[in-house]
Motif scaffolding. Structure first.
Motif: not given
Length: 296
Positions: A269, A289-295
């Motif tokens: 990251r 997936s974690e980045l999309k969840g954050y955004l």
């Protein structure tokens, strides 16, 4: 200005030599030092009684020396070992007499600087460190509270890893790592008798680079963009990093061996968009997936 520079340089060299010789257990007299360094005895007296006043000198007649227990009569190898344990070994090119002279030079702070390094304040749990140090030397088991649960362990090592201190200890025949700052109420259990260090555990401690003891390692293959490839050629930025291949576009294929995803995902990251997980694909998908969840 040139004259002042020369004077500072002479002071730093003289202090470095005196410190080194004291550390080797020599007895040094003011008169002999003044003759050797071709300076006035008052200058040597100022060196010993003002500039080096922090040292616990013992004096016999005109001779100054250090008690045998002070600093353990450190050798350069001892200093290097300390630097490695403390995480400083790679900050500077070498730890030798010439480097010591540079650090003692009053002009050193205009040359050397270190920023961006996180280290726990070990003074907050210094008593806990002392308990485990004594227990490891005596090979006593220790009881303590960790994550609100009582633990009874056989302590093996105190480990400094990425700025934090850990206890490496055996519990239920398995080597584990305990964050030192989260340990409370440590009590040596001398009444249980001494325990023997297991050779297999000692070998595991010697070979393991992380604190994830006893877990199977997974290889992760990553692509590194050409813009940052030099950083990965020059430094070990990933756990057990190995460059597999140099690509035509200037990039790299890099291998990293991990025991837990938290060893690699935060690093990827940090280097986005210059780093991408090639294999296993599921790990790259987890990251995205974690980045999309954050955004979101």
């Amino acid at each position: 200005m040139e004259q002042a520079f020369s004077k500072n340089e002479k002071v730093s060299y003289r202090l470095a030599d005196i410190l080194t010789r004291l550390n080797m257990g020599e007895k040094l007299s003011i008169k002999s030092l003044a003759e050797e360094y071709q300076t006035h005895p008052r200058t040597i007296s100022r060196d010993l009684n003002e500039r080096l006043a922090f040292l616990p000198f013992e004096i016999e007649g005109d001779s100054y020396f250090l008690p045998s227990h002070y600093l353990g009569k450190l050798t350069y190898q001892d200093i290097k070992n300390f630097a490695q344990i403390s995480g400083f070994a790679n900050l500077y090119p070498k730890l030798d007499k010439s480097f010591l002279r540079e650090i003692l030079d009053s002009r050193a702070n205009s040359v050397y600087s270190a920023k961006g390094y996180f280290f726990e304040d070990a003074s907050l749990f210094s008593d806990t460190l002392s308990v485990f140090k004594a227990a490891i030397q005596a090979r006593y088991q220790v009881e303590f509270v960790y994550k609100h649960q009582p633990r009874l362990v056989q302590p093996y090592r105190i480990i400094h890893h990425h700025g934090c201190w850990y206890l490496a200890a055996v519990s239920n025949n398995q080597l584990r790592a305990y964050r030192m700052s989260r340990i409370s109420q440590p009590q040596p259990k001398a009444e249980l008798g001494e325990f023997d260090f297991e050779p297999t555990i000692l070998k595991q401690l010697e070979n393991e680079e992380s604190i994830w003891f006893g877990q199977q390692k997974q290889e992760v293959i990553l692509s590194v963009h050409g813009e940052v490839a030099l950083h990965f050629k020059q430094r070990q930025l990933l756990p057990e990093q190995e460059v597999i291949k140099s690509l035509d576009d200037g990039g790299l294929l890099v291998s990293s061996k991990i025991t837990h995803v938290t060893q690699i995902l935060p690093l990827v990251r940090y280097w986005i968009p210059h780093l991408k997980i090639v294999n296993p694909e599921s790990l790259q998908q987890q990251l995205e997936s974690e980045l999309k969840g954050y955004l979101g």
